[in-house]
Design an enzyme around this catalytic site. Structure first.
Site: not given
Length: 806
Positions: A656, A699
């Site tokens: 990611s 996140k």
């Protein structure tokens, strides 16, 4: 497509309480509890439970908390209600081989009846047999038999006595033996000393006479012992003749009381015949005796104990097939056991100490087991494999051979068991079983796969509301308002990280229901509202977020370096997530890159020190190839580059961060600074397309808290993959900041869009020769790469006439 700046409406799904169609969950109690979003699993479970053929056992796979156990238990009970009640199982004494008790299947309820009838018979016989043996008819006939014997025996004895007297011997019977003495003058019995003083010729005559007498005594016993045996046989036959009608009547009553359609009725009839013969063989034990009555009673009790019925499985009262859930599948509890007791330092047992296991009790029905429990004991696993192969269950005690004292063991008759096994496990366990033990896996042909999430609809929301209503009723909790249910449903979407899907892990919803209801009661409320649910969510976070809090404090105190203002070359904030299973949180991590002239290519520092995982390394290789493809017209690249996650002490896994890594590389090559207020997450493929990542909400929220602490000025935000839009279920605090323009959430489909946002420069499009415009990101990077090439140009060595690198 240009980069998107999402609005507050894009960041979360909000469920209108009015759309649910009820005011509170008490209105939903009349509806049955459904399989929410598990249509595939429900269809497979019903198919498997209705299949009567062997090997169609069920393997139920799914996550803990998905309802796999409770829903299968419910389905088992429904299927069991439509099945016939299975038979009772009894163990009986084996007259031919007592160490091998025989098993007997009888129709449900017949086992209990047989036990009662046999107990009643043994009790009755203890009274009625002595009465028969004391009857006038029996006495007259037995006296006649005894008289006949005594007359014949007296005749033989008189003959023996005359024979002895003729030879001057006196004879008498003592305790079944014959004692004789020599008679002298005046019929006086001589002692041994007196005989020794007699003349030798006289002593010889006496010895001859004694030998003749001994021979005659032997002849006497040869005549009388058969007579005694004949008398005893005649008396025994008389007792059997007198008692047999009574036994026929008693045993016929037992036969009449039992249904002849029982599976083992013929076997039962043979057993009852053996009972009759055994009673007739021991009928003497029933006779009342004035002498040694205690000993007789002990012997009689031992005889009568053989006629007991050990009902190990009693299905009387069942209305369908049994449903057994075995949460502790030990060897004894699953396969049955034999109990022992110590007598004279020896372990002894008999058929009455046989105990059934869960598999016996589940015969004709369903048994639920958890694979993890079975794998904990190798003996259990192997025994179950043999049972599934043969269909026969043998009770055994494998540990008796290891006991420090001797044991008298049994080998009960093996029984045929027909059980539908429902095995609960995870997906990993299912596929490992398929690989490692295909023979066992073949016995579980029905795969019941529970989904982790499902598409949300009006129907699934209604079903979820019914689930909440039943949970409140079962646990005695206050009911939930429609607004509270709507907040729970939104939480389910958050658990699934998807605006279009709900989480199928209803254990979490159930826990939140209990915690919200507790807060409602604490404020003396009668109905749980949305504020209670929100408070319960925040309380849960507070109980679990200490690691997150400490990391946020480390950033705020400057121990972890994160910049959220200004611009930097070759530096960017990536986004990471930590999943502690009971709590997930996100946090930013600084990603930096340095580039130099050289020929070593891209160096992943994390990989070099073995702090990165294979997926992350794969992502780095992909972006390296993508970078090479961008500048293929000036290949080979004269480049040394390094990428590192700053202050990462635990390692990194996942791809990611590959977008962030690409951006810091391009920034370092181009010399163009990146906006530090915008954190980046996203994976990249070899064509530069941005791919979705996991943990997107955590996140974003983790980075938002860092920016909030540092001070929101409208320049901060995150850049995420466009394909993650539907995964957004953000906290209301973040949404409010976005609505006010203090925080931004950008999405990109291609890396080109992201680098333009971060630098403010166009990415640049190659012309016909493959070169990029000067005033573009790729143009600046191309200029740097050409400079690196010139710096690495080879020169002719003046002495050796060869090339070397500067």
């Amino acid at each position: 497509m240009l980069i998107s700046n999402l609005t507050a409406a894009d960041l979360r799904i909000n469920i209108d309480p009015d759309s649910l169609g009820f005011s509170d969950t008490s209105e939903l109690l009349t509806y049955p509890l459904p399989w929410i979003g598990q249509e595939r699993a429900e269809m497979a479970a019903r198919f498997g439970l209705e299949m009567d053929q062997s090997d169609y056992n069920l393997f139920v796979l799914g996550e803990v908390g998905s309802g796999r156990s409770s829903l299968l238990r419910q389905a088992m009970q429904v299927a069991a209600a439509n099945k016939a009640v299975p038979p009772d199982l009894c163990y009986l004494h084996n007259f031919d081989a007592p160490e091998r008790p025989q098993a007997l299947y009888l129709s449900a309820g017949q086992g209990r009846l047989l036990r009662q009838l046999m107990a009643r018979m043994t009790k009755s016989l203890q009274t009625e047999i002595p009465q028969c043996l004391e009857g006038q008819g029996f006495k007259v006939e037995s006296e006649r038999i005894e008289k006949t014997y005594k007359e014949e025996e007296s005749k033989n004895y008189a003959e023996l006595d005359a024979f002895a007297e003729a030879r001057k011997f006196a004879i008498q019977r003592e305790a079944g033996h014959m004692v004789f003495t020599f008679l002298g003058k005046k019929r006086h019995a001589l002692t041994e000393d007196e005989v020794l003083v007699l003349p030798k010729e006289h002593r010889a005559e006496i010895e001859q006479a004694e030998q003749e007498l001994r021979a005659k005594i032997t002849s006497y016993f040869e005549k009388t012992r058969p007579l005694e045996r004949a008398m005893n046989d005649a008396l025994a036959a008389l007792r059997r003749q007198v008692v047999k009608p009574l036994l026929n009547h008693e045993l016929q009553g037992i036969r009449d009381g039992l249904k002849q359609e029982s599976k083992d009725y013929v076997k039962l009839s043979a057993y009852l015949e053996q009972v009759m013969q055994d009673i007739l063989d021991h009928v003497e034990q029933f006779k009342v005796s004035d002498t040694d009555e205690e000993s007789r009673q002990g012997a009689l009790s031992k005889v009568l104990s053989r006629y007991r019925v050990n009902l190990v499985v009693d299905n009387d009262g069942l209305s369908g097939a049994p449903v057994i859930v075995e949460d502790n599948p030990l060897f004894r509890s699953l396969f049955g056991s034999i109990e022992y007791q110590t007598e004279s330092d020896v372990l002894v047992t008999d058929f009455t100490r046989i105990r059934a296991g869960s598999l016996h009790k589940a015969h004709g029905g369903f048994l639920m087991l958890h694979l993890r429990d079975l794998l904990a004991d190798e003996m259990v696993w192997e025994k179950l494999r043999r049972l599934l192969r043969s269909g026969k269950l043998q009770i055994e005690e494998p540990g008796t051979a290891l006991t420090p004292i001797a044991a008298v063991s049994l080998e009960p008759e093996a029984v045929k068991v027909e059980v539908k096994i429902i095995l609960i496990g995870s997906r990993e366990q299912y596929y490992e079983l398929q690989e490692e033990d295909p023979e066992f896996a073949r016995r579980f042909r029905v795969k019941v796969d529970f989904a982790e999430s499902f598409l949300s609809s009006a129907e699934t929301r209604r079903a979820s509301s019914i689930f909440i209503a039943h949970a409140c009723q079962e646990m005695g909790l206050p009911h939930f308002s429609a607004a509270a249910v709507a907040r729970l449903l939104e939480g389910s979407h958050r658990e699934a990280d998807d605006q279009s899907r709900q989480s199928a892990i209803f254990a979490r919803t159930e826990a939140l229901v209990m915690e919200s209801a507790a807060l409602c009661r604490a404020r003396a409320g009668f109905l749980v509202d949305a504020a209670d649910v929100e408070a319960a969510l925040q309380a849960h976070i507070l109980r679990h977020d200490y690691p997150d809090q400490r990391l946020q404090e480390s950033i705020a105190e400057g121990d972890v370096l994160i910049t959220v203002h200004g611009e930097k070359v070759g530096q960017l904030n990536g986004l990471s997530q930590i999943d502690l299973r009971d709590y997930r949180f996100g946090f930013p991590i600084r990603v930096t890159a340095r580039t130099f002239a050289g020929e070593d290519g891209l160096l992943n520092i994390g990989r070099e020190v073995e702090m990165s995982g294979p997926i992350h390394d794969k992502g780095v290789f992909i972006l390296q190839n993508y970078l090479s493809a961008l500048f293929a017209h000036i290949a080979p690249l004269a480049l040394n580059a390094s990428i590192v996650f700053e202050q990462d002490y635990y390692g990194v896994e996942g791809d990611s961060a590959s977008c962030a890594e690409l951006y810091v590389l391009l920034s370092s090559l181009s010399g163009l600074p990146l906006k530090q207020g915008i954190a980046v997450t996203g994976a990249v493929n070899q064509h530069g397309e941005v791919l979705p990542v996991g943990g997107i909400n955590e996140k974003i929220e983790g980075y938002f808290r860092v920016c909030e602490t540092a001070g929101l000025d409208g320049s901060q935000g995150v850049l995420i993959p466009h394909r993650n839009r539907r995964n957004l279920m953000l906290e209301h605090k973040v949404i409010k900041a976005v609505a006010k323009g203090l925080f931004h959430i950008y999405t990109a489909e291609h890396t080109n869009e992201g680098i333009e946002l971060l630098t403010g420069f166009p990415i640049g499009v190659a012309n016909g020769t493959g070169n990029y415009p000067y005033d573009s990101v790729l143009g600046h990077a191309q200029k740097t790469l050409l400079a690196y090439r010139r710096a690495c140009q080879v020169q002719e060595h003046p002495k050796e006439g060869r090339k070397h690198l500067r």
